[in-house]
Each structure stands twice: as structure tokens, then as C-alpha cells.
Design an enzyme around this catalytic site. Structure first.
Site, PDB file in Angstrom:
ATOM      1  CB  THR A  40      -0.372   0.674   1.423  1.00 51.56           C
ATOM      2  OG1 THR A  40      -2.012  -1.609   1.735  1.00 51.56           O
ATOM      3  CG2 THR A  40      -2.042   1.483   1.332  1.00 51.56           C
ATOM      4  CB  ALA A 320       5.401   3.250   5.719  1.00 47.90           C
ATOM      5  CG  HIS A 444      20.931  30.806  15.568  1.00 45.64           C
ATOM      6  ND1 HIS A 444      19.500  31.374  15.284  1.00 45.64           N
ATOM      7  CD2 HIS A 444      20.865  32.393  14.503  1.00 45.64           C
ATOM      8  CE1 HIS A 444      19.264  32.955  15.213  1.00 45.64           C
ATOM      9  NE2 HIS A 444      20.024  33.324  15.179  1.00 45.64           N
TER      10      HIS A 444
HETATM   11  C1  LIG Z   1      -3.609   7.310   1.025  1.00 41.58           C
HETATM   12  C2  LIG Z   1      -2.218   6.585   2.247  1.00 41.58           C
HETATM   13  C3  LIG Z   1      -1.465   7.662   2.938  1.00 41.58           C
HETATM   14  C4  LIG Z   1      -0.932   6.758   3.324  1.00 41.58           C
HETATM   15  N1  LIG Z   1       0.198   7.827   4.184  1.00 41.58           N
HETATM   16  C5  LIG Z   1       1.710   6.819   4.469  1.00 41.58           C
HETATM   17  C6  LIG Z   1       2.029   7.798   5.455  1.00 41.58           C
HETATM   18  O1  LIG Z   1       2.653   8.970   5.270  1.00 41.58           O
HETATM   19  N2  LIG Z   1       3.398   7.523   6.416  1.00 41.58           N
HETATM   20  C7  LIG Z   1       2.560   6.285   7.237  1.00 41.58           C
HETATM   21  O2  LIG Z   1       3.106   5.783   7.868  1.00 41.58           O
HETATM   22  N3  LIG Z   1       1.435   5.646   6.465  1.00 41.58           N
HETATM   23  C8  LIG Z   1       1.342   5.707   5.718  1.00 41.58           C
HETATM   24  N4  LIG Z   1      -0.185   5.076   5.705  1.00 41.58           N
HETATM   25  C9  LIG Z   1      -0.084   3.649   5.778  1.00 41.58           C
HETATM   26  C10 LIG Z   1       0.319   2.590   4.999  1.00 41.58           C
HETATM   27  O3  LIG Z   1       0.321   2.570   3.950  1.00 41.58           O
HETATM   28  C11 LIG Z   1       0.367   1.933   6.082  1.00 41.58           C
HETATM   29  O4  LIG Z   1       0.702   1.697   7.366  1.00 41.58           O
HETATM   30  C12 LIG Z   1       1.627   0.564   5.417  1.00 41.58           C
HETATM   31  O5  LIG Z   1       1.625   0.297   4.062  1.00 41.58           O
HETATM   32  C13 LIG Z   1       1.190  -0.805   6.949  1.00 41.58           C
HETATM   33  O6  LIG Z   1       2.386  -1.569   5.690  1.00 41.58           O
HETATM   34  P1  LIG Z   1       1.955  -3.364   5.649  1.00 41.58           P
HETATM   35  O7  LIG Z   1       3.142  -3.445   5.161  1.00 41.58           O
HETATM   36  O8  LIG Z   1       1.426  -3.521   7.241  1.00 41.58           O
HETATM   37  O9  LIG Z   1       1.153  -3.590   4.607  1.00 41.58           O
HETATM   38  P2  LIG Z   1       0.603  -2.963   3.159  1.00 41.58           P
HETATM   39  O10 LIG Z   1       1.884  -2.042   2.531  1.00 41.58           O
HETATM   40  O11 LIG Z   1      -0.149  -2.678   2.556  1.00 41.58           O
HETATM   41  O12 LIG Z   1       1.273  -4.502   2.475  1.00 41.58           O
HETATM   42  C14 LIG Z   1       0.634  -6.142   2.165  1.00 41.58           C
HETATM   43  C15 LIG Z   1       0.778  -6.072   1.198  1.00 41.58           C
HETATM   44  O13 LIG Z   1       0.713  -7.522   1.370  1.00 41.58           O
HETATM   45  C16 LIG Z   1      -0.801  -8.109  -0.037  1.00 41.58           C
HETATM   46  N5  LIG Z   1      -1.243  -8.909   0.245  1.00 41.58           N
HETATM   47  C17 LIG Z   1      -2.288  -9.389   0.670  1.00 41.58           C
HETATM   48  N6  LIG Z   1      -2.645 -10.240   0.996  1.00 41.58           N
HETATM   49  C18 LIG Z   1      -1.922 -11.196  -0.218  1.00 41.58           C
HETATM   50  C19 LIG Z   1      -1.919 -13.097   0.238  1.00 41.58           C
HETATM   51  N7  LIG Z   1      -2.897 -13.166   0.662  1.00 41.58           N
HETATM   52  N8  LIG Z   1      -1.499 -13.289  -0.826  1.00 41.58           N
HETATM   53  C20 LIG Z   1      -0.136 -11.748  -1.201  1.00 41.58           C
HETATM   54  N9  LIG Z   1      -0.071 -11.530  -1.101  1.00 41.58           N
HETATM   55  C21 LIG Z   1      -0.474 -10.389  -0.482  1.00 41.58           C
HETATM   56  C22 LIG Z   1      -0.774  -6.790  -1.116  1.00 41.58           C
HETATM   57  O14 LIG Z   1      -1.024  -6.714  -2.413  1.00 41.58           O
HETATM   58  C23 LIG Z   1       0.506  -5.449  -0.150  1.00 41.58           C
HETATM   59  O15 LIG Z   1       1.294  -5.045  -1.467  1.00 41.58           O
HETATM   60  C24 LIG Z   1      -0.714   5.682   4.098  1.00 41.58           C
HETATM   61  C25 LIG Z   1      -2.098   4.664   3.633  1.00 41.58           C
HETATM   62  C26 LIG Z   1      -2.450   5.242   2.549  1.00 41.58           C
HETATM   63  C27 LIG Z   1      -3.423   4.569   1.806  1.00 41.58           C
END
Ligand SMILES: Cc1cc2nc3c(=O)[nH]c(=O)nc-3n(C[C@H](O)[C@H](O)[C@H](O)COP(=O)(O)OP(=O)(O)OC[C@H]3O[C@@H](n4cnc5c(N)ncnc54)[C@H](O)[C@@H]3O)c2cc1C
Length: 465
Positions: A40, A320, A444
Site C-alpha cells: 500500500t 509504514a 542557529h
Molecule cells: C493514501 C495513504 C497514505 C498513507 N500515508 C502514510 C504515511 O505518510 N506514512 C505512514 O507511515 N503510513 C502511511 N499510510 C499507511 C501505510 O501505507 C501502511 O501503514 C503500510 O503500508 C502498512 O504496511 P504493511 O506492510 O503492513 O501492509 P501493506 O503496505 O498494506 O502491504 C501488504 C501487501 O500484502 C499484499 N497481500 C495481501 N494479501 C495477500 C495474500 N494473501 N497473498 C499475497 N500478498 C498479499 C498486498 O497486495 C500488499 O502489497 C498511508 C496509507 C494510505 C492509504
């Protein structure tokens, strides 16, 4: 076993976990259902939103903020296609960067949807329906989150959009309704307002940025209102109807009362995100979940031996960098080391203008917990660098334990707050006091002097105010 570790999901949690595990000598495979790595955050979250926030801020500055500095430019012209290309190029560079890191660390990646068939066994279903079974000693679930939906409201990603659609609108809407005054709603609302949209934000609660320090929320609301945001707080959206190419939202006071209609070209549903665990096979495997959240212990272990989880799919803020820290920690735990995440020092940034950043406890938290605390505050109007850049909006607030002076929280509204918060975070990671921060020499003139002054303010001895 073919592998030491299978990671499901290549977002910031999963890809960082894979890299750290590979650094520690494990043989790692990552399963990702999307064609690109990065999850994401890199594809439809942090990175594209920040690319558009930066570009739209430049557009706005060219129009309003440069003349008082003696830089006279003509009225700026928007090339939305070029701005979107900048966003897409930024995403591509970051996503390809992860692929490069996988190669460098000899991490295998498999494209397809993963399902945990049994402990140590993941079945990957490719787009063409073909299946492949992977086996490893440990599995880390890092499947992230998905957009939370408004009941009865269908998202078509053109007129009724989630954050994903709001990152790729084909034209600037004349009117945009944002449902939800959280981080994503305010950031994407800011992008389109700067590019010319009239933005109305409808929020169920009586404040914006729920969960953040309420003084920060109030000040930011005033600043955003000055920029043209129209807030309808303590209201809920009860109905959304498409009317040709436009959309009509019916809103009503949260406590009940008279309904009103709002019309717009686009409505952005930004009411939050929910953990994504669809088709992972968790129920059949007996992995405990609560309201969709995968339950883990302090070592990121689920109740099923050999199955771990990190990131948005478990408890804690959906950020993230929090997912990344958990990725590192679980890889180290699997390697027999003492991986650990200090949740008391996880910063959070809202990339509006000005930025908002916080780490640790808010005043609201401390009051609710009955902790005796002292406050030091310093406004950017009294900071020389801020004046020189005409970025005087906002303040720094440091909260310290009244008895020990240990810093418990820091809150910054101001230009570059997202960078400034790092010094308070490092201080808190080391259990530092307001005195430590106040006695540290700061260059500063810098915005960071306001952080030092706020720390001095805890003991009522700020110099420049
Ligand atoms: C518009 C927006 C802006 C954001 N801005 C920020 C920011 O500025 N700073 C910040 O810290 N956070 C931000 N976030 C939040 C951040 O994107 C998430 O907290 C972060 O991506 C979470 O990471 P993750 O690895 O847990 O999951 P994700 O990044 O959601 O990744 C999960 C992955 O798993 C894959 N997946 C799911 N199920 C399966 C499966 N069964 N088999 C194989 N693959 C699978 C998905 O396709 C995805 O690629 C933002 C979110 C959005 C929507």
C-alpha cells in the site's frame, strides 16, 4: 525445508522483514499478490500521496507565497497530467528500488495470492489459477490493510473514491466532499484544494484528527479553515447518491437532527482502514483474530506455532515505519536475537501545510491516565528562521513528567514538523529529559531551535519569548 522464512505481503512490513532476515542468513521467499512490490505504502499510500502533496504545494506557493519574497511569477498553470507523471515516476522508482534490494539480498519473490494451508506451508495461487506450494520453518503474515467502506456506499473510484482513486483523478473537481477528518482525508483534501477544488470535510466526531493532541487539532482546524477547508464536524453522511456525473451526499448531525444535502463532483471516503486477511486461510488454521485484527504476543507470534504477523494486520497504529520496525524485530527474533519495538516512541506525521507531527503521549492521554506533567511551548512566530522563510504558523509542545522531567510526548505543528519530530523521538528512545533537550546546542538559525526552546519552556526558562 526449502526456505527458512515465507513472508506473505511485500509492503513496508513484509519487504523490510525479508531484507533483515536475509541479512541474518535466512533463506527467504516473499509472496505478493500485486505485480509490484512495496505494498500500500509505495504503490497507493505514503509515496504517491507525498508526491502529490509536494507538487500541489509547489503549485500553491507559485501562486501565492512567492511574491512577498520578491519572486514575482505569473499566475501558475496546472499541468495535471505532468503532476500525475511525477507521482507515477516516484512510485516506479521506489517500487523498483525494492526489487533491486530483493536481488541484492538474494530474496526470492513469488507473484500470487498466498494461503496458509498448514503451519510451514503456503499455497500460492497465480493469476492464471496455477498453484505452487512453498514450505518453510516460519511464516510471517504481512498482508496489510484495505480501505474501510461506508455501509451502502459503492466506491467506483471515479466519482465515489477511496484514497486510491483520489490519487489519480483525471481532472480537478470543482467541489470535493471528504468523509472523515483523519490523516488521509486531510492530506488528500489538501492536494485537491490547492489545485482549485472547494473542499468540504464531514466528520462524525466534534474534532479533526481524532487521537491526536486536542490543542493541535484545534490549531490545525483554524489553519486549514484559513486555507478554505469547510468543516462539518459532528455530522455523519447517511446517504450517497450518484446524480449523472456528480454526486449528492445527505448529511445529518451525529446526535440526530435535520438532514442537509451536499453536492459535489467527487466524494472521497476516508473513514479509515481495516486489516486485510481475506482468503489467507486463517480461520481454517485456527489463527486467533479479533475484529479482523490478527492477535499476536510481544514476539509477534500468533497462537499457531511458526506463524507470525506484523504491520497493519496487527494491533497498533497503521503506519509504514511501525510495520518496518516490526519487520526488523520479528526477523531478529526468528534469528534468536532480542528483536523489540518501542511503541512509546513511534512518531506520526500528517503532511498537510503546515505539517503536524507527534510522538508519545498527548496532553489528553496524560490527563486521562492521571499523570502529573509539565508543558513547554514555543511558537514559530518567535523563531528567526521561520520568519525568514515566512513559515511562522504553528508551535512546538513538549510534555515532560512533572517529577522526573523525562519527556513523555512531543507535538509539532509547523513547516518541516515531520523532520523536526525525529529529534524528540531519538531523545525519547534514550529516555531523555526536557533538560537534556534544552541543554543541547542547536544550530542557529533553524526551525529546530523552537524544539530546544519548548524544552526549556518546561522549566519556564525559554530565552526568546
Ligand atoms: C493514501 C495513504 C497514505 C498513507 N500515508 C502514510 C504515511 O505518510 N506514512 C505512514 O507511515 N503510513 C502511511 N499510510 C499507511 C501505510 O501505507 C501502511 O501503514 C503500510 O503500508 C502498512 O504496511 P504493511 O506492510 O503492513 O501492509 P501493506 O503496505 O498494506 O502491504 C501488504 C501487501 O500484502 C499484499 N497481500 C495481501 N494479501 C495477500 C495474500 N494473501 N497473498 C499475497 N500478498 C498479499 C498486498 O497486495 C500488499 O502489497 C498511508 C496509507 C494510505 C492509504
Amino acid at each position: 525445508m526449502a526456505y527458512d522464512l515465507i513472508v506473505i505481503g511485500a509492503g513496508p512490513g513484509g519487504y523490510v522483514c525479508a531484507i533483515r532476515a536475509a541479512q541474518l542468513g535466512m533463506k527467504v521467499v516473499v509472496v505478493e499478490k500485486s505485480k509490484t512490490l512495496g505494498g500500500t505504502c509505495l504503490n497507493i499510500g505514503c509515496i504517491p500521496s507525498k508526491a502529490l502533496l509536494h507538487a500541489s504545494e509547489a503549485f500553491e506557493e507559485a501562486g501565492h507565497a512567492m511574491a512577498p519574497l520578491g519572486v514575482v511569477v505569473g499566475p501558475p498553470e496546472l499541468d495535471l497530467a505532468a503532476m500525475m507523471k511525477h507521482k507515477d515516476d516516484t512510485v516506479a522508482a521506489n517500487v523498483n528500488g525494492v526489487a533491486f534490494l530483493f536481488k541484492k539480498n538474494k530474496i526470492e519473490s513469488v507473484t500470487g495470492e498466498g494461503r496458509i494451508a498448514a503451519p510451514g506451508k503456503v499455497v500460492v495461487k497465480a493469476e492464471d489459477g496455477g498453484e505452487r506450494t512453498l514450505e518453510a520453518k516460519a511464516i510471517v503474515i504481512a498482508t496489510g490493510s484495505d480501505v474501510a467502506r461506508l455501509p451502502g456506499v459503492e466506491i467506483d473510484e471515479t466519482t465515489v473514491v477511496s484514497s486510491t482513486g483520489a490519487l489519480s483523478l483525471a481532472r480537478v473537481p470543482k467541489k470535493l466532499i471528504v468523509v472523515g477528518a483523519g490523516v488521509i482525508g486531510l492530506e488528500l483534501g489538501s492536494v485537491w484544494r490547492r489545485l482549485g477544488a472547494e473542499v468540504t470535510v464531514v466528520e462524525f466526531l466534534d474534532r479533526i484528527l481524532p487521537g491526536m493532541d486536542s490543542e493541535v487539532g484545534k490549531q490545525v482546524q483554524r489553519l486549514l479553515e484559513k486555507q478554505g477547508f469547510d468543516f462539518r464536524l459532528a455530522h455523519k453522511v447517511s446517504k450517497v447518491e450518484k446524480t449523472g456525473s456528480a454526486v449528492k451526499a445527505t448529511i445529518e448531525p451525529a446526535a440526530g437532527g435535520e438532514e442537509k444535502a451536499l453536492e459535489a463532483d467527487v466524494i472521497l471516503v476516508a473513514i479509515g482502514r481495516r486489516p486485510y486477511i481475506e482468503r489467507l486461510g486463517l480461520e481454517a488454521l485456527g489463527v486467533a483474530t479479533e475484529r479482523g485484527i490478527v492477535m499476536v504476543d510481544d514476539h509477534f507470534a500468533t497462537n499457531v506455532p511458526g506463524v507470525y504477523a506484523i504491520g497493519d494486520v496487527i494491533r497498533g497504529p497503521m503506519l509504514a515505519h511501525k510495520a518496518q520496525e516490526e519487520g526488523v524485530a520479528v526477523a531478529e527474533i526468528l534469528a534468536g536475537q532480542a528483536g523489540h519495538v518501542n511503541y512509546a516512541a513511534v512518531p506520526s506525521v500528517v503532511y498537510t501545510s503546515p505539517e503536524i507531527a507527534s510522538v508519545g503521549k498527548s496532553e489528553d492521554d496524560l490527563k486521562a491516565a492521571g499523570v502529573a506533567y509539565k508543558v513547554g511551548k514555543f511558537p514559530f512566530t518567535a523563531n528567526g528562521r521561520a520568519r525568514a522563510m515566512r513559515h511562522t504558523d504553528g508551535f512546538v509542545k513538549i510534555l515532560a513528567d512533572a517529577a522526573t522531567d523525562r519527556v513523555l510526548g512531543a507535538h509539532i505543528v509547523g513547516f518541516g514538523a515531520g523532520e523536526l519530530i525525529a529529534e524528540a523521538t531519538v531523545l525519547m528512545e534514550f529516555g531523555g529529559s526536557a533538560e537534556d533537550l534544552g541543554r543541547t546546542c542547536h544550530a542557529h538559525p533553524t526551525m529546530s531551535e523552537a524544539v530546544k526552546e519548548a524544552a526549556l519552556g518546561v522549566d519556564k526558562r525559554a530565552i526568546h519569548i
